[in-house]
Design a protein around this motif. Structure first.
Motif, PDB file in Angstrom:
ATOM      1  N   LEU A 153      -3.509   5.987 -12.077  1.00  8.54           N
ATOM      2  CA  LEU A 153      -4.568   4.993 -11.969  1.00  8.54           C
ATOM      3  C   LEU A 153      -4.675   4.333 -10.608  1.00  8.54           C
ATOM      4  O   LEU A 153      -5.534   3.464 -10.411  1.00  8.54           O
ATOM      5  N   VAL A 154      -3.805   4.671  -9.681  1.00  6.16           N
ATOM      6  CA  VAL A 154      -3.913   4.170  -8.303  1.00  6.16           C
ATOM      7  C   VAL A 154      -3.717   5.325  -7.327  1.00  6.16           C
ATOM      8  O   VAL A 154      -3.189   6.374  -7.696  1.00  6.16           O
ATOM      9  N   ASP A 155      -4.134   5.106  -6.088  1.00  9.55           N
ATOM     10  CA  ASP A 155      -3.884   6.100  -5.048  1.00  9.55           C
ATOM     11  C   ASP A 155      -2.419   6.056  -4.662  1.00  9.55           C
ATOM     12  O   ASP A 155      -1.881   4.987  -4.388  1.00  9.55           O
ATOM     13  N   VAL A 156      -1.799   7.213  -4.651  1.00 14.35           N
ATOM     14  CA  VAL A 156      -0.381   7.284  -4.301  1.00 14.35           C
ATOM     15  C   VAL A 156      -0.163   8.434  -3.326  1.00 14.35           C
ATOM     16  O   VAL A 156      -1.046   9.267  -3.137  1.00 14.35           O
ATOM     17  N   THR A 157       1.018   8.441  -2.729  1.00 13.32           N
ATOM     18  CA  THR A 157       1.432   9.593  -1.949  1.00 13.32           C
ATOM     19  C   THR A 157       2.443  10.367  -2.786  1.00 13.32           C
ATOM     20  O   THR A 157       3.456   9.808  -3.197  1.00 13.32           O
ATOM     21  N   VAL A 158       2.120  11.618  -3.069  1.00 10.78           N
ATOM     22  CA  VAL A 158       3.052  12.435  -3.842  1.00 10.78           C
ATOM     23  C   VAL A 158       4.020  13.113  -2.876  1.00 10.78           C
ATOM     24  O   VAL A 158       3.613  13.658  -1.861  1.00 10.78           O
ATOM     25  N   MET A 159       5.295  13.025  -3.194  1.00  5.81           N
ATOM     26  CA  MET A 159       6.334  13.562  -2.316  1.00  5.81           C
ATOM     27  C   MET A 159       7.285  14.471  -3.082  1.00  5.81           C
ATOM     28  O   MET A 159       7.492  14.272  -4.274  1.00  5.81           O
ATOM     29  N   THR A 160       7.877  15.388  -2.368  1.00  5.52           N
ATOM     30  CA  THR A 160       8.908  16.207  -3.003  1.00  5.52           C
ATOM     31  C   THR A 160      10.207  15.406  -3.072  1.00  5.52           C
ATOM     32  O   THR A 160      10.358  14.386  -2.397  1.00  5.52           O
ATOM     33  N   ARG A 161      11.117  15.882  -3.882  1.00  3.04           N
ATOM     34  CA  ARG A 161      12.416  15.217  -4.029  1.00  3.04           C
ATOM     35  C   ARG A 161      13.110  15.085  -2.676  1.00  3.04           C
ATOM     36  O   ARG A 161      13.671  14.038  -2.358  1.00  3.04           O
ATOM     37  N   ALA A 162      13.034  16.122  -1.862  1.00  8.17           N
ATOM     38  CA  ALA A 162      13.698  16.106  -0.555  1.00  8.17           C
ATOM     39  C   ALA A 162      13.100  15.034   0.359  1.00  8.17           C
ATOM     40  O   ALA A 162      13.823  14.277   1.013  1.00  8.17           O
ATOM     41  N   GLU A 163      11.753  14.954   0.355  1.00  6.49           N
ATOM     42  CA  GLU A 163      11.087  13.935   1.185  1.00  6.49           C
ATOM     43  C   GLU A 163      11.445  12.533   0.716  1.00  6.49           C
ATOM     44  O   GLU A 163      11.653  11.613   1.500  1.00  6.49           O
ATOM     45  N   MET A 164      11.506  12.400  -0.601  1.00  7.15           N
ATOM     46  CA  MET A 164      11.819  11.102  -1.190  1.00  7.15           C
ATOM     47  C   MET A 164      13.222  10.645  -0.825  1.00  7.15           C
ATOM     48  O   MET A 164      13.445   9.483  -0.509  1.00  7.15           O
ATOM     49  N   SER A 165      14.157  11.553  -0.849  1.00 12.63           N
ATOM     50  CA  SER A 165      15.534  11.147  -0.556  1.00 12.63           C
ATOM     51  C   SER A 165      15.684  10.772   0.917  1.00 12.63           C
ATOM     52  O   SER A 165      16.431   9.863   1.264  1.00 12.63           O
ATOM     53  N   GLU A 206       0.802  -1.219   0.000  1.00  9.22           N
ATOM     54  CA  GLU A 206       0.000   0.000   0.000  1.00  9.22           C
ATOM     55  C   GLU A 206       0.835   1.269   0.000  1.00  9.22           C
ATOM     56  O   GLU A 206       0.310   2.374  -0.045  1.00  9.22           O
ATOM     57  N   LYS A 207       2.174   1.085   0.072  1.00  9.92           N
ATOM     58  CA  LYS A 207       3.029   2.272   0.095  1.00  9.92           C
ATOM     59  C   LYS A 207       3.541   2.572  -1.306  1.00  9.92           C
ATOM     60  O   LYS A 207       4.551   2.011  -1.745  1.00  9.92           O
ATOM     61  N   LEU A 208       2.821   3.437  -1.992  1.00  9.15           N
ATOM     62  CA  LEU A 208       3.220   3.860  -3.331  1.00  9.15           C
ATOM     63  C   LEU A 208       3.553   5.349  -3.290  1.00  9.15           C
ATOM     64  O   LEU A 208       2.702   6.164  -2.931  1.00  9.15           O
ATOM     65  N   TYR A 209       4.798   5.676  -3.643  1.00 12.99           N
ATOM     66  CA  TYR A 209       5.230   7.065  -3.580  1.00 12.99           C
ATOM     67  C   TYR A 209       5.622   7.572  -4.966  1.00 12.99           C
ATOM     68  O   TYR A 209       6.282   6.871  -5.720  1.00 12.99           O
ATOM     69  N   VAL A 210       5.197   8.776  -5.261  1.00 15.08           N
ATOM     70  CA  VAL A 210       5.506   9.371  -6.562  1.00 15.08           C
ATOM     71  C   VAL A 210       6.194  10.711  -6.338  1.00 15.08           C
ATOM     72  O   VAL A 210       5.762  11.508  -5.505  1.00 15.08           O
ATOM     73  N   GLU A 211       7.273  10.925  -7.063  1.00 19.01           N
ATOM     74  CA  GLU A 211       8.000  12.175  -6.886  1.00 19.01           C
ATOM     75  C   GLU A 211       7.326  13.308  -7.653  1.00 19.01           C
ATOM     76  O   GLU A 211       7.104  13.222  -8.861  1.00 19.01           O
ATOM     77  N   GLN A 212       7.022  14.344  -6.939  1.00 21.15           N
ATOM     78  CA  GLN A 212       6.296  15.484  -7.489  1.00 21.15           C
ATOM     79  C   GLN A 212       7.015  16.132  -8.675  1.00 21.15           C
ATOM     80  O   GLN A 212       6.407  16.418  -9.704  1.00 21.15           O
TER      81      GLN A 212
END
Lengths: 121, 99, 111
Positions: A97-109, A77-83
């Motif tokens: 097509l799925v629910d994701v959590t959009v994150m900034t580059r900084a959050e992602m790193s 259930e943890k799907l992350y997409v870089e903004q």
């Protein structure tokens, strides 16, 4: 449970042009059987994997995009997409097509830094 | 001359090399992962628009549809099917595939 | 690649007997597959087979047994969403046998 590890799958390739996206998805489905802490990251061209409305009849390749919607049933259930990657491609969360959590580059790193295992596709 | 590009413009320099080399009046066909270059909002939209000042840009329709992007083609880029692909290769005396 | 012969028509299968072309599937083929697995199809068997086909239609994969069990429970209730029930119908594994009868590929990750 101390034997649960954090696995992150990093998807950076567009679907169909190469086999990476499909291979990653299959590995993720298999990994789901091992009850680990699995997260999926979509960045760079990998965000295109989640684009709604894929119609592959014309190129005679299986459309595997519906399978991303099965991940929830596999307890992934943890799907992350870089903004920034979405923006550079003219896409928004509504295009996915799925629910994701959009994150900034900084959050992602930051998140990537916390993983035990990072697998790149 | 027909130039064919099949790599995503954001992860590979093939499109840049192609646009740098293509002479005015040439035709450029975007296929496979290069079709992303022909979509509105992509970071290289400006590059494609600038190229269209003196080049003709085509995109392979089935590859766009596969990627869910048929409705986002940059204005001025022509979508062709496989038959159109063949016609482009016939209409041009030579052809370069940028790998 | 192998072939099976059902009601005068031949169908391609892989070396383990799974149908190659999903579109080839029909009830005769399903019954034939069931026979080779020593299963006589009841309404309960068909319910699982049809459910698997619906799942595949929606997600383009054959579910892992664990996922099938959970999804069956969600749709048909807890008395059908457990592995005892499913293994009762398909003793050699609902993934392996039911998917074969449903004309689907072997589930990803199924050994």
């Amino acid at each position: 449970m101390s034997d649960v590890k954090k696995f992150m799958f990093v998807n950076r390739k567009a679907p169909y042009g190469t086999i990476y996206a499909l291979e990653a998805l299959e590995v993720v489905l298999i990994t789901a059987a091992f009850d680990q802490d699995v997260s999926l990251v979509f960045m760079d061209d990998g965000v295109y994997q989640l684009k709604k409305g894929q119609q592959t009849k014309g190129i005679e390749i299986k459309n595997f995009s519906p399978t991303y919607r099965a991940l929830e049933g596999y307890d992934i259930e943890k799907l992350y997409v870089e903004q920034e990657s979405l923006e550079a491609r003219g896409l928004t969360e509504d295009d996915l097509l799925v629910d994701v959590t959009v994150m900034t580059r900084a959050e992602m790193s930051e998140l990537m830094d916390q993983q035990d295992v990072v697998l790149s596709f | 001359m027909l130039h064919i590009v099949n790599k995503s413009p954001l992860q590979n320099g093939a499109l840049d090399s192609c646009l740098r080399m293509a002479k005015a009046g040439s035709q450029v066909l975007l296929i496979e992962d290069a079709v992303y270059a022909a979509t509105a909002g992509n970071a290289c939209e400006g590059k494609i628009r600038a190229a269209m000042q003196n080049l003709q840009v085509f995109v392979l329709g089935p590859d766009l549809a596969a990627r869910g992007l048929s409705d986002r083609v940059i204005e001025g880029v022509s979508s062709v099917d496989y038959g159109g692909f063949v016609e482009l290769t016939i209409a041009n005396p030579n052809c370069q595939s940028w790998l | 690649m192998s072939q099976i012969e059902v009601a005068g028509k031949s169908y391609e299968t892989d070396e383990e007997g799974y149908l190659i072309n999903l579109a080839d599937w029909n009830t005769e083929v399903a019954n034939y597959m069931a026979q080779t697995e020593n299963i006589s199809m009841t309404d309960a068997h068909w319910e699982v087979v049809n459910f698997l086909r619906e799942y595949f239609e929606e997600y383009q994969i054959a579910p892992a047994v664990r996922v099938l069990t959970k999804a069956m429970g969600k749709k048909f209730g807890a008395d059908k969403g457990n592995s005892e029930y499913l293994y009762g119908l398909f003793p050699y594994g609902p993934g392996k046998q039911a998917c074969k009868i449903a004309g689907l590929p072997k589930p990803t990750g199924c050994i």
